[in-house]
Structure formats: structure tokens, C-alpha cells
Write a protein that holds these residues in place. Structure first.
Motif, PDB file in Angstrom:
ATOM      1  N   SER A 129       2.033 -17.633 -24.085  1.00 53.82           N
ATOM      2  CA  SER A 129       3.247 -17.938 -24.852  1.00 53.82           C
ATOM      3  C   SER A 129       3.050 -19.122 -25.783  1.00 53.82           C
ATOM      4  O   SER A 129       3.485 -19.105 -26.930  1.00 53.82           O
ATOM      5  N   ASP A 130       2.454 -20.188 -25.261  1.00 48.69           N
ATOM      6  CA  ASP A 130       2.223 -21.387 -26.058  1.00 48.69           C
ATOM      7  C   ASP A 130       0.985 -22.087 -25.535  1.00 48.69           C
ATOM      8  O   ASP A 130       0.670 -22.010 -24.336  1.00 48.69           O
ATOM      9  N   ARG A 131       0.302 -22.763 -26.443  1.00 43.94           N
ATOM     10  CA  ARG A 131      -0.793 -23.634 -26.027  1.00 43.94           C
ATOM     11  C   ARG A 131      -0.631 -24.976 -26.733  1.00 43.94           C
ATOM     12  O   ARG A 131      -0.086 -25.044 -27.841  1.00 43.94           O
ATOM     13  N   VAL A 132      -1.062 -26.027 -26.061  1.00 43.63           N
ATOM     14  CA  VAL A 132      -1.015 -27.384 -26.607  1.00 43.63           C
ATOM     15  C   VAL A 132      -2.458 -27.839 -26.767  1.00 43.63           C
ATOM     16  O   VAL A 132      -3.245 -27.750 -25.808  1.00 43.63           O
ATOM     17  N   VAL A 133      -2.804 -28.309 -27.976  1.00 42.89           N
ATOM     18  CA  VAL A 133      -4.205 -28.627 -28.259  1.00 42.89           C
ATOM     19  C   VAL A 133      -4.334 -30.023 -28.856  1.00 42.89           C
ATOM     20  O   VAL A 133      -3.426 -30.540 -29.500  1.00 42.89           O
ATOM     21  N   ASP A 134      -5.499 -30.604 -28.616  1.00 44.02           N
ATOM     22  CA  ASP A 134      -5.838 -31.874 -29.251  1.00 44.02           C
ATOM     23  C   ASP A 134      -6.173 -31.638 -30.720  1.00 44.02           C
ATOM     24  O   ASP A 134      -6.344 -30.493 -31.160  1.00 44.02           O
ATOM     25  N   THR A 135      -6.317 -32.726 -31.466  1.00 43.39           N
ATOM     26  CA  THR A 135      -6.657 -32.594 -32.892  1.00 43.39           C
ATOM     27  C   THR A 135      -8.017 -31.930 -33.077  1.00 43.39           C
ATOM     28  O   THR A 135      -8.272 -31.298 -34.100  1.00 43.39           O
ATOM     29  N   ASP A 136      -8.899 -32.078 -32.083  1.00 44.15           N
ATOM     30  CA  ASP A 136     -10.216 -31.432 -32.202  1.00 44.15           C
ATOM     31  C   ASP A 136     -10.213 -30.007 -31.653  1.00 44.15           C
ATOM     32  O   ASP A 136     -11.267 -29.361 -31.594  1.00 44.15           O
ATOM     33  N   GLY A 137      -9.030 -29.507 -31.258  1.00 39.99           N
ATOM     34  CA  GLY A 137      -8.918 -28.129 -30.799  1.00 39.99           C
ATOM     35  C   GLY A 137      -9.055 -27.943 -29.307  1.00 39.99           C
ATOM     36  O   GLY A 137      -8.861 -26.827 -28.804  1.00 39.99           O
ATOM     37  N   ASP A 138      -9.393 -29.006 -28.566  1.00 33.58           N
ATOM     38  CA  ASP A 138      -9.513 -28.866 -27.109  1.00 33.58           C
ATOM     39  C   ASP A 138      -8.163 -28.494 -26.501  1.00 33.58           C
ATOM     40  O   ASP A 138      -7.120 -29.017 -26.905  1.00 33.58           O
ATOM     41  N   LEU A 139      -8.200 -27.616 -25.497  1.00 34.31           N
ATOM     42  CA  LEU A 139      -6.974 -27.128 -24.871  1.00 34.31           C
ATOM     43  C   LEU A 139      -6.429 -28.153 -23.881  1.00 34.31           C
ATOM     44  O   LEU A 139      -7.075 -28.472 -22.885  1.00 34.31           O
ATOM     45  N   SER A 140      -5.225 -28.646 -24.166  1.00 35.28           N
ATOM     46  CA  SER A 140      -4.571 -29.597 -23.263  1.00 35.28           C
ATOM     47  C   SER A 140      -3.757 -28.868 -22.196  1.00 35.28           C
ATOM     48  O   SER A 140      -3.822 -29.198 -21.014  1.00 35.28           O
ATOM     49  N   SER A 141      -2.963 -27.881 -22.628  1.00 36.79           N
ATOM     50  CA  SER A 141      -2.179 -27.107 -21.664  1.00 36.79           C
ATOM     51  C   SER A 141      -1.926 -25.714 -22.226  1.00 36.79           C
ATOM     52  O   SER A 141      -2.001 -25.490 -23.436  1.00 36.79           O
ATOM     53  N   ALA A 142      -1.635 -24.802 -21.321  1.00 42.04           N
ATOM     54  CA  ALA A 142      -1.364 -23.411 -21.714  1.00 42.04           C
ATOM     55  C   ALA A 142      -0.250 -22.864 -20.840  1.00 42.04           C
ATOM     56  O   ALA A 142      -0.196 -23.154 -19.636  1.00 42.04           O
ATOM     57  N   PHE A 143       0.632 -22.079 -21.466  1.00 40.89           N
ATOM     58  CA  PHE A 143       1.801 -21.514 -20.795  1.00 40.89           C
ATOM     59  C   PHE A 143       1.724 -19.991 -20.907  1.00 40.89           C
ATOM     60  O   PHE A 143       1.587 -19.453 -22.012  1.00 40.89           O
ATOM     61  N   VAL A 144       1.828 -19.302 -19.779  1.00 40.12           N
ATOM     62  CA  VAL A 144       1.730 -17.847 -19.785  1.00 40.12           C
ATOM     63  C   VAL A 144       2.917 -17.241 -19.059  1.00 40.12           C
ATOM     64  O   VAL A 144       3.507 -17.851 -18.167  1.00 40.12           O
ATOM     65  N   ARG A 145       3.254 -16.014 -19.453  1.00 43.10           N
ATOM     66  CA  ARG A 145       4.454 -15.354 -18.896  1.00 43.10           C
ATOM     67  C   ARG A 145       4.086 -14.012 -18.285  1.00 43.10           C
ATOM     68  O   ARG A 145       3.110 -13.366 -18.707  1.00 43.10           O
ATOM     69  N   SER A 146       4.896 -13.606 -17.326  1.00 38.27           N
ATOM     70  CA  SER A 146       4.726 -12.296 -16.704  1.00 38.27           C
ATOM     71  C   SER A 146       5.999 -11.472 -16.831  1.00 38.27           C
ATOM     72  O   SER A 146       6.099 -10.382 -16.270  1.00 38.27           O
ATOM     73  N   ASP A 147       6.969 -11.994 -17.534  1.00 38.51           N
ATOM     74  CA  ASP A 147       8.153 -11.233 -17.932  1.00 38.51           C
ATOM     75  C   ASP A 147       8.694 -11.905 -19.187  1.00 38.51           C
ATOM     76  O   ASP A 147       7.971 -12.661 -19.838  1.00 38.51           O
ATOM     77  N   ALA A 148       9.938 -11.640 -19.528  1.00 44.48           N
ATOM     78  CA  ALA A 148      10.454 -12.147 -20.803  1.00 44.48           C
ATOM     79  C   ALA A 148      10.603 -13.673 -20.823  1.00 44.48           C
ATOM     80  O   ALA A 148      10.706 -14.254 -21.908  1.00 44.48           O
ATOM     81  N   GLU A 149      10.640 -14.308 -19.693  1.00 42.81           N
ATOM     82  CA  GLU A 149      10.793 -15.765 -19.661  1.00 42.81           C
ATOM     83  C   GLU A 149       9.496 -16.449 -20.083  1.00 42.81           C
ATOM     84  O   GLU A 149       8.407 -16.043 -19.672  1.00 42.81           O
ATOM     85  N   HIS A 150       9.632 -17.484 -20.862  1.00 45.95           N
ATOM     86  CA  HIS A 150       8.521 -18.132 -21.584  1.00 45.95           C
ATOM     87  C   HIS A 150       7.278 -18.380 -20.740  1.00 45.95           C
ATOM     88  O   HIS A 150       6.160 -18.165 -21.175  1.00 45.95           O
ATOM     89  N   HIS A 151       7.440 -18.848 -19.529  1.00 39.98           N
ATOM     90  CA  HIS A 151       6.271 -19.011 -18.660  1.00 39.98           C
ATOM     91  C   HIS A 151       6.678 -18.907 -17.202  1.00 39.98           C
ATOM     92  O   HIS A 151       7.738 -19.377 -16.802  1.00 39.98           O
ATOM     93  N   SER A 152       5.819 -18.244 -16.442  1.00 37.50           N
ATOM     94  CA  SER A 152       5.951 -18.248 -14.983  1.00 37.50           C
ATOM     95  C   SER A 152       4.780 -19.005 -14.369  1.00 37.50           C
ATOM     96  O   SER A 152       4.765 -19.267 -13.169  1.00 37.50           O
ATOM     97  N   PHE A 153       3.812 -19.365 -15.228  1.00 38.31           N
ATOM     98  CA  PHE A 153       2.667 -20.165 -14.791  1.00 38.31           C
ATOM     99  C   PHE A 153       2.197 -20.983 -15.990  1.00 38.31           C
ATOM    100  O   PHE A 153       2.292 -20.545 -17.139  1.00 38.31           O
TER     101      PHE A 153
END
Ligand SMILES: [Fe+2]
Length: 311
Positions: free
Chosen positions: A190-214
């Protein structure tokens, strides 16, 4: 763990879609005392499942407690709405040769035969079952045949609404965790948060219509971050905050509004310092909606003010 092929692309949302987080297992040094704390918070009864395994069970929020490493969450459980969907998902994971594991006897008794588990890259167990309302399993009993033990509780006459909705972990390998939950288990990003150099800070994933379940947050350690209950509206945020006030449990963070997910929230701490979130207005997304990217910074976490920065 063997993973021969990724989840088929394009993703078929029927395989995992509508699976919902149902239960979180908390390990701590005094499982019964921790269970009683959550029982008081949620107004749900404590049930003894095994000599040192306790459950706090509400209609749509289950927690399990056992003695173990303090402030850990060794297992999370997602429930499918139908047995057929659970079976199709299990067949798919077997086809891609993901290692499936049996579950502990008390969990087998709790969920019935329609239960299996996998291990994520941080070695957390992810259990998949059928939603209790969709099963015909009877109430669990202790392995030795003893009846359930239900302790006293301060449950209100009308339990407060708060559905178990998402779990977030801290990890030292956010990329590997995202790839596992998205590409192997089939969660939608659903969404990812990244540093200026592109490194992944956090990631949000969903298993139904709600934005994230994990979700996974980068941190200098591996462990649980928080669990969240979804509430029907802002007034319920007020009511739960009042309830925490009555129990003399201070708000730890918030109220605020997350940038990622756009939900209103506040957080408290349990006796181990593990965070518990109450949330409402979590963003609703379509199955085919693409993920968005946020810059790593306070606004991704709280549009209203201060942020809890994990890294
Ligand atoms: Fe959260």
C-alpha cells in the motif's frame, strides 16, 4: 526456508484477499498476569488453554499469552472467511514449495484442522486459519481433558467495539520482510517510506481493503513494534481514551493522524512497554491500487505533530 517462485503476477486477490488479522501471541515472563492486564483493558475473559497458555478472547480480537522472552510476539494469525479460500491458499503455498509447519496442540484445538503456519524472515510464525464464525469447531479444551478455566474479569456489560486489525514489527531487514509478505504470501503493498538514497525505512501491506494489516519498520533490533485495534469512529477514540484514563493507563503517543494510512490514533504501553494502538478512519483501498512512496520523516507518521521515529 525454500521459496522457488514468487507469487504469480499479476496478483490474484482471491487467494489472500479478505484474510484478516485475528490473533497475536504475546510472550512474557508472567503470562497470566499479562493476560489479566489485557482482560481488564479490553473487557474480554481470560481462558486457560494449557498449563501455561492463556487466551484473552473477544468476538473479533484474540490474544494468546505464554511464558517466554519478554516483550515479544512470536506468532500472528490471519483468518480466512471460508474454508475453501483457506484450502486454496494452502495449496498455492505448497505449490511454490514454501515450508508449512504444524501448530502447537492448543492452537490446533483452538482453530481446528484448518490451520497451518509459515515462518517469516525474522522467524516469526504466521498462522493461517478459518475465521471462527465460519467453522463448526467446538470450544477448546485442555489437552488432558480438564475443563476451561475462565478467570474473573471486569468485563463491561456491553463490550467496547475494537477489532484486531494490524500488527507491525521492527526489523533489521525491511527489504526481505517486504519481499516475503508481498511476493510470497501475497499481501498487497500500500505504501512504502524511503530514505533520500532510496533505502526502505518501512512498508505497509494489506490483505483486504484496509490500508494495512501488516507493516514492517526498520530498526536497530528485531521484534514487535505494536498491534492495533480499529474503532468505528472518532467518538470511539474518545471513549477508549476515557477508558484508559479510568484504568490509569496514560496515553503514550497521540492522539494524532498518521500520514501513511491517514488513520486517527493513540497508543498506550502494556506492562512490558509493548505498544498498543487504537485507530479509526484507516484508509480504504482497492485490490489493484498501486503503492505510494513517502519520504522518511515525521509527517509520514503523524500529520498533527510529534512522531515516534524508529530509525
Ligand atoms: Fe499502527
Amino acid at each position: 526456508m525454500t521459496m522457488l517462485s514468487p507469487f504469480p503476477a499479476p496478483f490474484a486477490p482471491t487467494l489472500l484477499w479478505n484474510a484478516r488479522l485475528l490473533m497475536i501471541e504475546r510472550a512474557t515472563d508472567d503470562a497470566k498476569a499479562c493476560a489479566q492486564w489485557y482482560s481488564q483493558l479490553l473487557g474480554d475473559p481470560v481462558i486457560r488453554l494449557a498449563p501455561d497458555v492463556w487466551q484473552v478472547r473477544g468476538t473479533d480480537r484474540w490474544m494468546l499469552f505464554r511464558t517466554g522472552a519478554k516483550k515479544t510476539v512470536p506468532l500472528i494469525a490471519f483468518a480466512f472467511q471460508t474454508h475453501d479460500q483457506w484450502a486454496s491458499y494452502r495449496t498455492h503455498l505448497k505449490l511454490i514449495e514454501l515450508a508449512l509447519h504444524p501448530v502447537a496442540p492448543e492452537l490446533q484445538a483452538l482453530f481446528g484442522e484448518a490451520t497451518f503456519a509459515v515462518r517469516d524472515p525474522d522467524n516469526r510464525t504466521v498462522l493461517f486459519c478459518v475465521a471462527p464464525s465460519a467453522t463448526e469447531s467446538t470450544a477448546p479444551s485442555l489437552p488432558d481433558g480438564d475443563p476451561l478455566t475462565i478467570t474473573g474479569t471486569s468485563a463491561p456489560a456491553e463490550p467496547r467495539t475494537a477489532r484486531m486489525q494490524h500488527f507491525v514489527c521492527a526489523s533489521m531487514q525491511t527489504d526481505a520482510m517486504l519481499e516475503f509478505y508481498r511476493d510470497v504470501l501475497g499481501f498487497m503493498e500500500s505504501d512504502r517510506v524511503v530514505d533520500t538514497d532510496g533505502d526502505l525505512s518501512s512498508a505497509f501491506v494489506r490483505s483486504d481493503a484496509e490500508h494495512h494489516s501488516f507493516a514492517v519498520f526498520r530498526a536497530p533490533h528485531t521484534g514487535p513494534d505494536h498491534q492495533a485495534y480499529e474503532l468505528p469512529n472518532w467518538n470511539a477514540i474518545r471513549d477508549w481514551a476515557d477508558h484508559c484514563g479510568d484504568l490509569e493507563i496514560p496515553l503514550w503517543w497521540g492522539p494524532g493522524r498518521h500520514g501513511v494510512g491517514n488513520n486517527l490514533f493513540f497508543m498506550i504501553e502494556d506492562p512490558d512497554g509493548y505498544k498498543v494502538e487504537f485507530s479509526t478512519e484507516l484508509e480504504i483501498m482497492t485490490p489493484d491500487q498501486a503503492y505510494r512512496e513517502w519520504p522518511h520523516g515525521p509527517r509520514a507518521l503523524n500529520l498533527w505533530g510529534n512522531a515516534w521515529m524508529r530509525s
